[in-house]
Design an enzyme around this catalytic site. Structure first.
Site, PDB file in Angstrom:
ATOM      1  N   GLY A  13      35.412  14.806 -34.403  1.00  0.00           N
ATOM      2  CA  GLY A  13      37.131  14.016 -34.185  1.00  0.00           C
ATOM      3  C   GLY A  13      38.106  14.197 -33.498  1.00  0.00           C
ATOM      4  O   GLY A  13      38.527  15.418 -34.170  1.00  0.00           O
ATOM      5  N   LYS A  76      27.694  14.134 -33.597  1.00  0.00           N
ATOM      6  CA  LYS A  76      26.273  13.848 -33.616  1.00  0.00           C
ATOM      7  C   LYS A  76      25.754  14.846 -33.058  1.00  0.00           C
ATOM      8  O   LYS A  76      26.400  16.075 -31.934  1.00  0.00           O
ATOM      9  CB  LYS A  76      26.021  12.820 -33.646  1.00  0.00           C
ATOM     10  CG  LYS A  76      26.464  11.586 -34.784  1.00  0.00           C
ATOM     11  CD  LYS A  76      25.540  10.544 -35.077  1.00  0.00           C
ATOM     12  CE  LYS A  76      25.538  10.118 -36.683  1.00  0.00           C
ATOM     13  NZ  LYS A  76      27.366   9.081 -35.813  1.00  0.00           N
ATOM     14  N   GLY A 116      36.679  20.461 -37.486  1.00  0.00           N
ATOM     15  CA  GLY A 116      37.211  20.635 -38.528  1.00  0.00           C
ATOM     16  C   GLY A 116      35.838  20.634 -39.871  1.00  0.00           C
ATOM     17  O   GLY A 116      34.980  21.286 -39.236  1.00  0.00           O
ATOM     18  N   THR A 139      42.170  18.433 -38.243  1.00  0.00           N
ATOM     19  CA  THR A 139      41.793  17.634 -38.570  1.00  0.00           C
ATOM     20  C   THR A 139      42.843  16.254 -38.497  1.00  0.00           C
ATOM     21  O   THR A 139      44.308  17.215 -39.463  1.00  0.00           O
ATOM     22  CB  THR A 139      40.848  17.942 -39.463  1.00  0.00           C
ATOM     23  OG1 THR A 139      41.136  16.593 -40.427  1.00  0.00           O
ATOM     24  CG2 THR A 139      41.545  18.733 -40.546  1.00  0.00           C
ATOM     25  N   ASP A 141      43.462  14.976 -40.970  1.00  0.00           N
ATOM     26  CA  ASP A 141      43.564  14.553 -42.589  1.00  0.00           C
ATOM     27  C   ASP A 141      44.644  15.851 -42.939  1.00  0.00           C
ATOM     28  O   ASP A 141      44.547  15.859 -44.118  1.00  0.00           O
ATOM     29  CB  ASP A 141      42.118  14.815 -43.053  1.00  0.00           C
ATOM     30  CG  ASP A 141      41.682  13.365 -42.320  1.00  0.00           C
ATOM     31  OD1 ASP A 141      42.204  12.197 -41.937  1.00  0.00           O
ATOM     32  OD2 ASP A 141      40.035  13.802 -42.123  1.00  0.00           O
ATOM     33  N   MET A 183      43.929   6.578 -42.646  1.00  0.00           N
ATOM     34  CA  MET A 183      42.866   7.312 -42.657  1.00  0.00           C
ATOM     35  C   MET A 183      43.414   8.424 -43.563  1.00  0.00           C
ATOM     36  O   MET A 183      44.415   8.315 -44.177  1.00  0.00           O
ATOM     37  CB  MET A 183      42.472   7.856 -40.833  1.00  0.00           C
ATOM     38  CG  MET A 183      42.119   6.872 -40.174  1.00  0.00           C
ATOM     39  SD  MET A 183      41.237   7.678 -38.521  1.00  0.00           S
ATOM     40  CE  MET A 183      40.233   6.521 -38.759  1.00  0.00           C
ATOM     41  N   GLY A 184      42.292   9.300 -44.159  1.00  0.00           N
ATOM     42  CA  GLY A 184      43.056  10.687 -44.550  1.00  0.00           C
ATOM     43  C   GLY A 184      41.472  10.997 -45.643  1.00  0.00           C
ATOM     44  O   GLY A 184      41.686  12.219 -46.109  1.00  0.00           O
ATOM     45  N   ARG A 185      40.707  10.787 -45.417  1.00  0.00           N
ATOM     46  CA  ARG A 185      39.147  10.502 -45.976  1.00  0.00           C
ATOM     47  C   ARG A 185      39.907  10.800 -46.779  1.00  0.00           C
ATOM     48  O   ARG A 185      40.250   9.639 -48.096  1.00  0.00           O
ATOM     49  CB  ARG A 185      38.830  11.591 -45.168  1.00  0.00           C
ATOM     50  CG  ARG A 185      37.759  11.918 -44.599  1.00  0.00           C
ATOM     51  CD  ARG A 185      36.544  12.958 -43.863  1.00  0.00           C
ATOM     52  NE  ARG A 185      37.515  14.339 -43.990  1.00  0.00           N
ATOM     53  CZ  ARG A 185      36.860  15.547 -43.566  1.00  0.00           C
ATOM     54  NH1 ARG A 185      35.196  15.293 -44.141  1.00  0.00           N
ATOM     55  NH2 ARG A 185      37.314  16.579 -43.754  1.00  0.00           N
ATOM     56  N   ARG A 286      44.649   8.358 -34.402  1.00  0.00           N
ATOM     57  CA  ARG A 286      43.906   9.587 -33.878  1.00  0.00           C
ATOM     58  C   ARG A 286      44.473   9.477 -32.637  1.00  0.00           C
ATOM     59  O   ARG A 286      44.343  10.966 -31.626  1.00  0.00           O
ATOM     60  CB  ARG A 286      42.339   9.256 -34.168  1.00  0.00           C
ATOM     61  CG  ARG A 286      42.411  10.077 -35.370  1.00  0.00           C
ATOM     62  CD  ARG A 286      41.250  10.595 -35.601  1.00  0.00           C
ATOM     63  NE  ARG A 286      40.661  10.824 -34.715  1.00  0.00           N
ATOM     64  CZ  ARG A 286      38.579  10.471 -34.600  1.00  0.00           C
ATOM     65  NH1 ARG A 286      38.741  10.442 -36.163  1.00  0.00           N
ATOM     66  NH2 ARG A 286      37.996  10.124 -33.859  1.00  0.00           N
TER      67      ARG A 286
HETATM   68  O1  F6P Z   1      38.412  13.126 -40.642  1.00  0.00           O
HETATM   69  C1  F6P Z   1      39.695  12.224 -39.375  1.00  0.00           C
HETATM   70  C2  F6P Z   1      39.312  10.705 -39.553  1.00  0.00           C
HETATM   71  O2  F6P Z   1      39.608  10.527 -38.244  1.00  0.00           O
HETATM   72  C3  F6P Z   1      39.306  10.242 -40.901  1.00  0.00           C
HETATM   73  O3  F6P Z   1      41.183  10.212 -41.302  1.00  0.00           O
HETATM   74  C4  F6P Z   1      38.573   9.563 -40.812  1.00  0.00           C
HETATM   75  O4  F6P Z   1      37.921   8.893 -41.964  1.00  0.00           O
HETATM   76  C5  F6P Z   1      37.376   9.523 -39.510  1.00  0.00           C
HETATM   77  O5  F6P Z   1      37.936  10.638 -39.084  1.00  0.00           O
HETATM   78  C6  F6P Z   1      36.514   8.855 -38.716  1.00  0.00           C
HETATM   79  O6  F6P Z   1      36.033   9.263 -38.279  1.00  0.00           O
HETATM   80  P1  F6P Z   1      35.656   8.601 -37.058  1.00  0.00           P
HETATM   81  O7  F6P Z   1      36.329   8.673 -35.534  1.00  0.00           O
HETATM   82  O8  F6P Z   1      34.158   8.942 -36.937  1.00  0.00           O
HETATM   83  O9  F6P Z   1      35.007   6.601 -36.958  1.00  0.00           O
END
Ligand code: F6P
Length: 359
Positions: A13, A76, A116, A139, A141, A183-185, A286
């Site tokens: 990301g 990916k 990350g 990241t 996060d 966000m933040g996982r 982001r």
């Molecule tokens: O790890 C960074 C992050 O922005 C998380 O906070 C969030 O869950 C995820 O990536 C989102 O990923 P994507 O851009 O694949 O939707």
């Protein structure tokens, strides 16, 4: 100093500050008389014949304030690790052969991987397969073990604070409860810092399971004391005490964290009788320009990564600790999350200014 050619790529990301890293690394390499090749679209750019551009001053000038990454990135691709017979993640053998070809044909001395958790795990495997690799943690996060800060985090926090400022004025005008999902996982850093900076009344994080009745009580208590609105920040990974994290299925069948704001909003509406609105901040966190802090941190990380290559510290990554840029083995950072301690000073501070964690 002998002329060397090194590579750099951004993987996983994106986040604000990546271009500052590229610029910093490019300037540091230039000073050593080295060439820096920027591989496109993460590790994919390493596949023969190599998809890259020369990151010289003409390319990296004027990019620091830009969000995203000028190199592109992917989550990916061919480097996604599979479990081997021992159950350990491994990059397919034919992919390693391809990388070797690219390294050899370009006479590349070393590779800097900016990524990350997952991308650094791939970097570690490349290192273990004999490639000279240095890592740069990235990241929004801020959840990587072995570094107390990652660039991108401050920009995400600024975005949350800005969103709260905006939601606050409309919430107050209508005497509503606002629930903002961030966000933040599996870590609550963005919610905690963003909530504090934006004056949230309730912050819900994965590390402190919450109870709906506690948040509802807080909304009603505030109302009884004359508050015109209640601002709730909920991390995407937060969950109720007796429940579980909320995930939704994407079109590709993937399960992604998200949707908890809707549930919190519905429960609060039913339990308090108040008007509730929800907002999912999503990828706004982001995107866009990095904050000054992330520009400085990104620049420092880029310069330090080149220094690590110069010092031959392969298999290590840049780490920020106690206001200093250091290095730690990449293995210390991967597969280990740095989460918010429920008893840390920041949580205590939040409680001291009447922020509820719904516990
Ligand atoms: O790890 C960074 C992050 O922005 C998380 O906070 C969030 O869950 C995820 O990536 C989102 O990923 P994507 O851009 O694949 O939707």
């Amino acid at each position: 100093m002998s002329n060397k050619r090194i590579g750099i790529l951004t993987s996983g990301g994106d986040c604000p500050g990546l271009n500052a890293v590229l610029r910093g690394a490019s300037r540091a390499a230039e000073k050593l008389g080295w060439e820096l090749l920027g591989f496109k679209d993460g590790f994919e750019g390493l596949l023969p014949p190599g998809d890259f551009l020369l990151l010289d001053r003409s390319v990296t000038s004027g990019i620091m304030h830009l969000g995203g990454t000028i190199l592109g990135t992917v989550n990916k691709g061919h480097f996604v690790t599979r479990l081997d017979a021992r159950g350990l993640p491994s990059i397919p053998g034919e992919v390693l052969t391809h990388v070797r070809k690219t390294f050899d044909s370009l006479k590349m001395h070393a590779l800097i991987v900016v990524g990350g958790d997952g991308s650094l795990a791939t970097a570690l495997q490349l290192h273990e397969a004999g490639f000279r690799v240095v890592g740069v943690p990235k990241t929004i996060d801020n959840d990587l073990e072995a570094t107390s800060r990652t660039f991108g985090f401050d920009s995400a926090v600024a975005c949350v604070a800005d969103a709260l400022d905006r939601l606050h004025t409309t919430a107050t005008s209508h005497k509503r409860v606002m629930v903002l999902e961030v966000m933040g996982r599996h870590a609550g850093w963005i919610a905690l810092h963003g909530g504090l900076a934006g004056g949230a009344d309730v912050i819900l994080i994965p590390e402190i399971p919450f109870a709906f009745e506690k948040i509802a009580d807080e909304v009603l208590r505030r109302e009884s004391e004359g508050a015109k609105s209640t601002m709730v920040v909920v991390a995407e990974g937060a969950s109720p005490r007796d429940g579980h994290q909320r995930r939704h299925h994407t079109a590709s069948g993937e399960k992604r964290l998200g949707g908890i704001a809707e549930i919190v909003g519905r429960e609060l509406g039913e339990r308090t009788g108040k008007e509730v609105r929800t907002c999912v901040l999503g990828h706004l966190q982001r995107g866009g320009a990095p904050t000054t802090l992330d520009r400085i941190l990104g620049t420092g990380f880029g310069v330090k990564a080149v220094q690590l290559v110069l010092d031959g510290k392969f298999g290590s990554m840049v780490s920020y600790q106690n206001d200093e840029l250091r290095n730690v083995p990449i293995s210390h950072a991967v597969h280990k999350l740095r989460r918010v301690s429920p008893t840390c000073q920041m949580v205590e501070t939040a409680r001291a200014v009447d922020i509820s964690f719904g516990d």
